[in-house]
Design a protein around this motif. Structure first.
Motif, PDB file in Angstrom:
ATOM      1  N   SER A   1      52.113  73.014  31.555  1.00 23.39           N
ATOM      2  CA  SER A   1      51.394  74.071  32.279  1.00 23.39           C
ATOM      3  C   SER A   1      50.152  74.582  31.562  1.00 23.39           C
ATOM      4  CB  SER A   1      52.315  75.248  32.615  1.00 23.39           C
ATOM      5  OG  SER A   1      53.377  74.822  33.453  1.00 23.39           O
ATOM      6  N   ILE A   2      50.234  74.805  30.273  1.00 22.17           N
ATOM      7  CA  ILE A   2      49.083  75.173  29.456  1.00 22.17           C
ATOM      8  C   ILE A   2      49.225  74.479  28.103  1.00 22.17           C
ATOM      9  CG2 ILE A   2      48.793  77.436  30.564  1.00 22.17           C
ATOM     10  CD1 ILE A   2      50.045  78.674  27.998  1.00 22.17           C
ATOM     11  N   PRO A   3      48.120  74.307  27.362  1.00 22.80           N
ATOM     12  CA  PRO A   3      48.285  73.842  25.984  1.00 22.80           C
ATOM     13  C   PRO A   3      48.929  74.936  25.147  1.00 22.80           C
ATOM     14  CG  PRO A   3      45.990  74.375  26.429  1.00 22.80           C
ATOM     15  CD  PRO A   3      46.714  74.494  27.733  1.00 22.80           C
ATOM     16  N   GLY A   4      49.704  74.536  24.162  1.00 21.25           N
ATOM     17  CA  GLY A   4      50.289  75.491  23.232  1.00 21.25           C
ATOM     18  C   GLY A   4      49.507  75.503  21.933  1.00 21.25           C
ATOM     19  N   PRO A   5      49.920  76.305  20.956  1.00 22.62           N
ATOM     20  CA  PRO A   5      49.226  76.333  19.668  1.00 22.62           C
ATOM     21  C   PRO A   5      49.244  74.955  19.005  1.00 22.62           C
ATOM     22  CG  PRO A   5      50.747  78.195  19.865  1.00 22.62           C
ATOM     23  CD  PRO A   5      51.041  77.278  21.003  1.00 22.62           C
ATOM     24  N   GLY A   6      48.085  74.345  18.860  1.00 16.58           N
ATOM     25  CA  GLY A   6      48.014  73.013  18.279  1.00 16.58           C
ATOM     26  C   GLY A   6      48.684  71.946  19.108  1.00 16.58           C
ATOM     27  N   ALA A   7      48.868  72.211  20.402  1.00 17.08           N
ATOM     28  CA  ALA A   7      49.619  71.298  21.258  1.00 17.08           C
ATOM     29  C   ALA A   7      48.877  71.098  22.571  1.00 17.08           C
ATOM     30  CB  ALA A   7      51.018  71.852  21.532  1.00 17.08           C
ATOM     31  N   PRO A   8      48.179  69.973  22.748  1.00 18.00           N
ATOM     32  CA  PRO A   8      47.467  69.714  24.003  1.00 18.00           C
ATOM     33  C   PRO A   8      48.418  69.636  25.196  1.00 18.00           C
ATOM     34  CG  PRO A   8      46.721  68.231  22.265  1.00 18.00           C
ATOM     35  CD  PRO A   8      47.933  68.920  21.745  1.00 18.00           C
ATOM     36  N   ALA A   9      47.839  69.811  26.363  1.00 14.69           N
ATOM     37  CA  ALA A   9      48.597  69.666  27.600  1.00 14.69           C
ATOM     38  C   ALA A   9      48.818  68.182  27.902  1.00 14.69           C
ATOM     39  CB  ALA A   9      47.864  70.380  28.735  1.00 14.69           C
ATOM     40  N   SER A  10      49.056  67.842  29.145  1.00 12.74           N
ATOM     41  CA  SER A  10      49.539  66.503  29.482  1.00 12.74           C
ATOM     42  C   SER A  10      48.461  65.433  29.392  1.00 12.74           C
ATOM     43  CB  SER A  10      50.109  66.499  30.898  1.00 12.74           C
ATOM     44  OG  SER A  10      51.275  67.269  30.968  1.00 12.74           O
ATOM     45  N   GLY A  11      48.771  64.366  28.670  1.00 11.74           N
ATOM     46  CA  GLY A  11      47.898  63.210  28.598  1.00 11.74           C
ATOM     47  C   GLY A  11      48.586  62.091  27.841  1.00 11.74           C
ATOM     48  N   TYR A  12      48.435  60.867  28.320  1.00 11.59           N
ATOM     49  CA  TYR A  12      49.146  59.725  27.751  1.00 11.59           C
ATOM     50  C   TYR A  12      48.241  58.500  27.753  1.00 11.59           C
ATOM     51  CZ  TYR A  12      52.766  62.943  29.254  1.00 11.59           C
ATOM     52  OH  TYR A  12      53.489  64.086  29.464  1.00 11.59           O
ATOM     53  N   LEU A  13      48.545  57.579  26.886  1.00 13.18           N
ATOM     54  CA  LEU A  13      47.906  56.268  26.884  1.00 13.18           C
ATOM     55  C   LEU A  13      48.978  55.215  27.069  1.00 13.18           C
ATOM     56  CD1 LEU A  13      45.463  56.575  23.838  1.00 13.18           C
ATOM     57  CD2 LEU A  13      44.866  56.713  26.273  1.00 13.18           C
ATOM     58  N   LEU A  14      48.698  54.235  27.908  1.00 12.70           N
ATOM     59  CA  LEU A  14      49.593  53.109  28.112  1.00 12.70           C
ATOM     60  C   LEU A  14      48.810  51.848  27.774  1.00 12.70           C
ATOM     61  CD1 LEU A  14      52.511  52.730  29.030  1.00 12.70           C
ATOM     62  CD2 LEU A  14      51.664  52.384  31.361  1.00 12.70           C
ATOM     63  N   GLU A  15      49.358  51.023  26.883  1.00 15.59           N
ATOM     64  CA  GLU A  15      48.636  49.845  26.387  1.00 15.59           C
ATOM     65  C   GLU A  15      49.473  48.587  26.612  1.00 15.59           C
ATOM     66  OE1 GLU A  15      46.635  50.447  22.396  1.00 15.59           O
ATOM     67  OE2 GLU A  15      47.960  52.206  22.444  1.00 15.59           O
ATOM     68  N   ALA A  16      48.787  47.524  26.983  1.00 17.67           N
ATOM     69  CA  ALA A  16      49.398  46.197  27.066  1.00 17.67           C
ATOM     70  C   ALA A  16      48.288  45.170  27.135  1.00 17.67           C
ATOM     71  CB  ALA A  16      50.310  46.071  28.288  1.00 17.67           C
ATOM     72  N   ASP A  17      48.474  44.053  26.458  1.00 16.27           N
ATOM     73  CA  ASP A  17      47.516  42.936  26.496  1.00 16.27           C
ATOM     74  C   ASP A  17      46.102  43.377  26.157  1.00 16.27           C
ATOM     75  OD1 ASP A  17      49.736  41.531  27.353  1.00 16.27           O
ATOM     76  OD2 ASP A  17      49.081  41.379  29.440  1.00 16.27           O
ATOM     77  N   GLY A  18      45.984  44.342  25.242  1.00 17.82           N
ATOM     78  CA  GLY A  18      44.678  44.812  24.818  1.00 17.82           C
ATOM     79  C   GLY A  18      43.995  45.759  25.786  1.00 17.82           C
TER      80      GLY A  18
END
Length: 256
Positions: free
Chosen positions: A11-28
């Motif tokens: 819902s919001i970023p916390g202290p030193g803690a970003p909100a939602s975000g991800y990386l998905l990697e495969a085959d470069g």
């Protein structure tokens, strides 16, 4: 597939803690999945953002998309980009109104909004329910879920493995389709369980764990815990339904 947690605060970023975000990697190939408050800094700490192959948004609440404005500045105004960004526009997949919503977040006023067309550096693609799209090496199936705005859960498949990500959602029948038989379920659980929680907003730890159990997933990863919520209580609820549940950690990488 490899999953990296750029941010997982709910819902919001916390202290030193970003909100939602991800990386998905495969085959470069590097796929960004949501880009909420604070996640762009975390992305830069790990990769050159110009290396993103595509970006996909579950929905357009700020805690999932706010740092798109920073990515726009980078792609438009970096003095020495590694390639011609206008000739190699970044594919962006999301809700149908993403071009207008994201332009409005970037434009400083209504007058400039009319002249703000982000298609100079981005190539927008609407997520279409009932279809699958190939993004790099991933087959991605969007599933509409129950939230306060148009929102999708996303099912990623590659090399015989499947990751199901709920995005933000309340309990709904669509989650059964989304999670069925997945190797990994990345599920939000924003609060503890209570009968007076509002419908169509978020899942509890109990609901996330029960979903994982019913769907027969191999692994449950909990994310999107709000800074004001009790992380240990949410995890205990999830483990009561699905003993192998874990809470993701910001910066962690998971081999799927």
């Amino acid at each position: 597939m490899r999953l990296t947690i750029l941010g997982c605060s709910g819902s919001i970023p916390g202290p030193g803690a970003p909100a939602s975000g991800y990386l998905l990697e495969a085959d470069g190939f590097l796929l960004g999945v949501d880009l909420g408050n604070g996640t762009f800094a975390e992305l830069q700490a790990r990769h050159d953002p110009f290396d993103l192959g595509a970006l996909v948004f579950t929905h357009l609440h700020p805690d999932h998309c706010a740092d798109f404005t920073a990515l726009t500045v980078l792609r438009r105004y970096h003095p020495a980009p590694p390639y011609d960004v206008s000739a190699s526009r970044l594919p962006v997949h999301g809700p149908d109104n993403a071009p207008v919503r994201l332009a409005r977040a970037y434009a400083p006023d209504d007058a400039e909004l009319a002249a703000t067309d982000l298609s100079d550096v981005f190539e927008f693609h609407p997520l279409l329910p009932g279809t699958s799209v190939h993004i790099g090496p991933f087959k991605v199936r969007p599933v509409p879920v129950d939230h306060l705005t148009e929102a999708f859960g996303l099912r990623f498949s590659h090399g015989g493995r499947t990751l199901a990500y709920t995005g933000d959602t309340g309990p709904c029948a669509a989650l059964e389709e989304l999670a069925a038989g997945a190797d990994v379920l990345l599920s939000e659980a924003s609060w503890t369980h209570s009968p007076d929680r509002p419908a169509g907003v978020h899942l509890s730890g109990t609901q996330a764990g029960a979903l994982a159990r019913r769907a027969g997933v191999s692994r449950l990863l909990i994310t999107h815990i709000a800074p004001w919520s009790d992380r240990d209580a949410i995890l205990a609820e999830a483990r009561a339904e699905f003993p192998g549940a874990d809470v993701v950690e910001q910066g962690a990488t998971y081999q799927l």
